[in-house]
Design a protein around this motif. Structure first.
Motif, PDB file in Angstrom:
ATOM      1  N   GLY A 206       0.748  -0.937   0.275  1.00 28.30           N
ATOM      2  CA  GLY A 206      -0.029   0.374  -0.203  1.00 28.30           C
ATOM      3  C   GLY A 206       0.996   1.184   0.048  1.00 28.30           C
ATOM      4  O   GLY A 206      -0.182   2.019  -0.563  1.00 28.30           O
ATOM      5  N   VAL A 220      -7.834  -1.121  -6.726  1.00 27.18           N
ATOM      6  CA  VAL A 220      -7.337  -2.189  -5.512  1.00 27.18           C
ATOM      7  C   VAL A 220      -7.744  -3.084  -5.776  1.00 27.18           C
ATOM      8  O   VAL A 220      -9.159  -2.418  -6.396  1.00 27.18           O
ATOM      9  CB  VAL A 220      -7.503  -1.222  -4.226  1.00 27.18           C
ATOM     10  CG1 VAL A 220      -7.965  -2.193  -3.073  1.00 27.18           C
ATOM     11  CG2 VAL A 220      -7.215  -0.304  -4.103  1.00 27.18           C
ATOM     12  N   LEU A 230      -5.723  -2.025   1.907  1.00 21.91           N
ATOM     13  CA  LEU A 230      -5.872  -1.032   0.928  1.00 21.91           C
ATOM     14  C   LEU A 230      -5.850   0.495   0.697  1.00 21.91           C
ATOM     15  O   LEU A 230      -5.500   1.296   0.335  1.00 21.91           O
ATOM     16  CB  LEU A 230      -5.241  -2.102  -0.370  1.00 21.91           C
ATOM     17  CG  LEU A 230      -4.662  -3.281  -0.051  1.00 21.91           C
ATOM     18  CD1 LEU A 230      -5.137  -4.153  -1.253  1.00 21.91           C
ATOM     19  CD2 LEU A 230      -3.341  -2.529  -0.139  1.00 21.91           C
TER      20      LEU A 230
END
Length: 470
Positions: A206, A220, A230
């Motif tokens: 991340g 994502v 995330l």
């Protein structure tokens, strides 16, 4: 350089790095490996723990280098700097600063190189010759700035892969790349020797969002158990966040996916404001996910979705990452699926599923040990038994000492052989491969199974073959 504008002049290099020019020159390419230097290139003499690039300056110029970046005196055109690694970073930053291109950064535990190559093809289909990408798997602290420094000043798009095996590494790389779009392909157990948990891996991946340009897009995986983690990492840095996957609620969603006669997949994908039906040439459910990430990135940078869909239909497997090789054997041919570049539990399971879907007289899996798993190694290797059995593998060829745990679990359940290394695996496979077989080759790069693939693709294995049955 054939009349084209040079990639870098000596003056531009000096201005970017704070170095001093000794002998004017202009370079059309860049390398830090003297074996990759071609006529007109710039050679960067990096100093590493194992070797010093200054030892190879003469060889680089013998190969046609136009100039070099050095921190020692040399008898060739060069820019002298205090630190060549810092100079390479500076040149990468300068390349990023001068380009008008829309930039995509890609990371993930699995799929990042294949996704990077697919995204390049997807963008290049509509803008041929105007798309730049990192080559090979140049995704670390030297590969990323090199890839940036190789980017022409007049491109439309840039696609950069970023990897890591320790926390903090991606944060530094993404601030060099400064992507307009940051993609995380998937989170899976990889490099677990360096991370306490899969959540820690997600946190490290991340970090890619920290370098997003203002208003940038984070992409994502919707179906990941780490999706919300995330998204939380992206929220402080992204102007918008898109999810991709097959689950309800994904912004870019595979509504339908049907196996194509060619072995790929026909997919209908829904976007926030449109829909696209396309074919993925590459086999496997993991490629559906990769393709959705690619199309999300194309949409985010203003690319042509229809052209991207056509590119995915034409995309062949990459060497080491899904390439399919027909091997001539006595009486016919066998299929070899080359996944030899790298391996972790998720990617091995995914490629075993591809093997299981392959119509074949017999399915053989050549599995090299998975590295950098730390305390999880025995457990993760043993856990490969279930996907191997579900895939209908009739013979498993296990390579390397790390495979001992899987060998123990397979005892009495499937025919297998356990060998110490790639050379022995090649010898054993030569004894058993037969017409109509489908053979998957998968393992960590350090195991060396790429050499086995080369041996069978070239036909070298046929000399001295011993007849044997499984």
């Amino acid at each position: 350089m054939s009349g084209a504008a040079p990639l870098w002049t000596a003056a531009e290099i000096a201005r970017a790095t704070g170095g001093i020019v000794h002998g004017d020159f202009a370079a059309g390419g860049i390398a830090f490996d003297s074996r990759e230097v071609g006529p007109g290139d710039l050679f960067v003499a990096l100093k590493g723990e194992a070797t010093d690039g200054h030892r190879f300056v003469e060889g680089a110029f013998a190969s046609g280098a136009a100039g070099a970046i050095v921190s020692e005196s040399v008898d060739h055109p060069h820019v002298h700097v205090a630190d060549t690694a810092a100079a390479l970073d500076a040149l990468g930053r300068a390349a990023r600063a001068r380009t008008p291109a829309r930039i995509v950064g890609i990371t993930g535990s699995v799929g990042k190189t294949g996704t990077k190559e697919a995204l390049f093809d997807a963008l290049d289909r509509a803008a041929p010759g105007r798309v730049h990408r990192s080559v090979k798997s140049y995704n670390n602290h030297t590969g990323v700035p090199l890839s940036l420094a190789r980017m022409p000043g007049d491109g439309m798009f840039g696609v950069f892969e970023m990897g890591m095996n320790h926390a903090g590494e991606l944060a530094a790389l993404t601030r060099l790349v400064r992507p307009h779009v940051a993609v995380v392909t998937a989170i899976a157990p990889a490099h677990t020797a360096f991370f306490a948990s899969e959540e820690a891996i997600a946190d490290a991946k991340g970090e890619i969002f920290q370098g997003l340009e203002p208003g940038g897009t984070a992409i994502v995986p919707h179906d990941s158990p780490h999706r919300d983690r995330l998204i939380a990492a992206a929220r402080p840095h992204a102007g918008r966040i898109w999810t991709f996957g097959s689950g309800e609620g994904a912004d870019i969603r595979a509504r339908e996916a049907v196996r194509a006669p060619s072995g790929g997949t026909l997919v209908t994908a829904a976007f926030p404001d449109s829909e696209l039906t396309f074919t993925i040439a590459a086999a496997g459910a993991h490629w559906i996910s990769n393709a959705l990430a690619v199309l999300g990135a194309v949409e985010a940078v203003g690319g042509d979705l229809s052209a991207a869909g056509l590119a995915l239909a034409d995309m062949a497997g990459l060497p080491g990452r899904g390439a399919r090789v027909m091997v001539a054997v006595d009486g016919g041919e066998a299929l070899l699926i080359d996944e030899s570049y790298n391996a972790n539990p998720a990617s091995v399971a995914a490629t075993l599923a591809v093997l299981g879907a392959e119509p074949a007289r017999r399915r053989i899996a050549v599995l090299g040990e998975m590295r950098e798993l730390g305390d999880r190694s025995n457990r993760d290797h043993a856990a490969l038994a279930d996907p191997l059995l579900v895939a209908g593998v009739e013979f498993a060829l296990l390579v390397g000492p790390g495979m001992a745990a899987l060998a123990e679990v397979l005892e009495g359940r499937v025919d297998f052989a356990h060998v110490p290394g790639a050379a022995a695996a090649g010898d054993r496979l030569a004894q058993v491969i037969a017409p109509g077989d489908a053979v998957l080759v998968k393992g960590s790069n350090a195991v060396g199974l790429a050499r086995l693939v080369k041996r069978f693709a070239s036909g070298e294995w046929r000399s001295g073959r011993v007849a044997c049955s499984i």
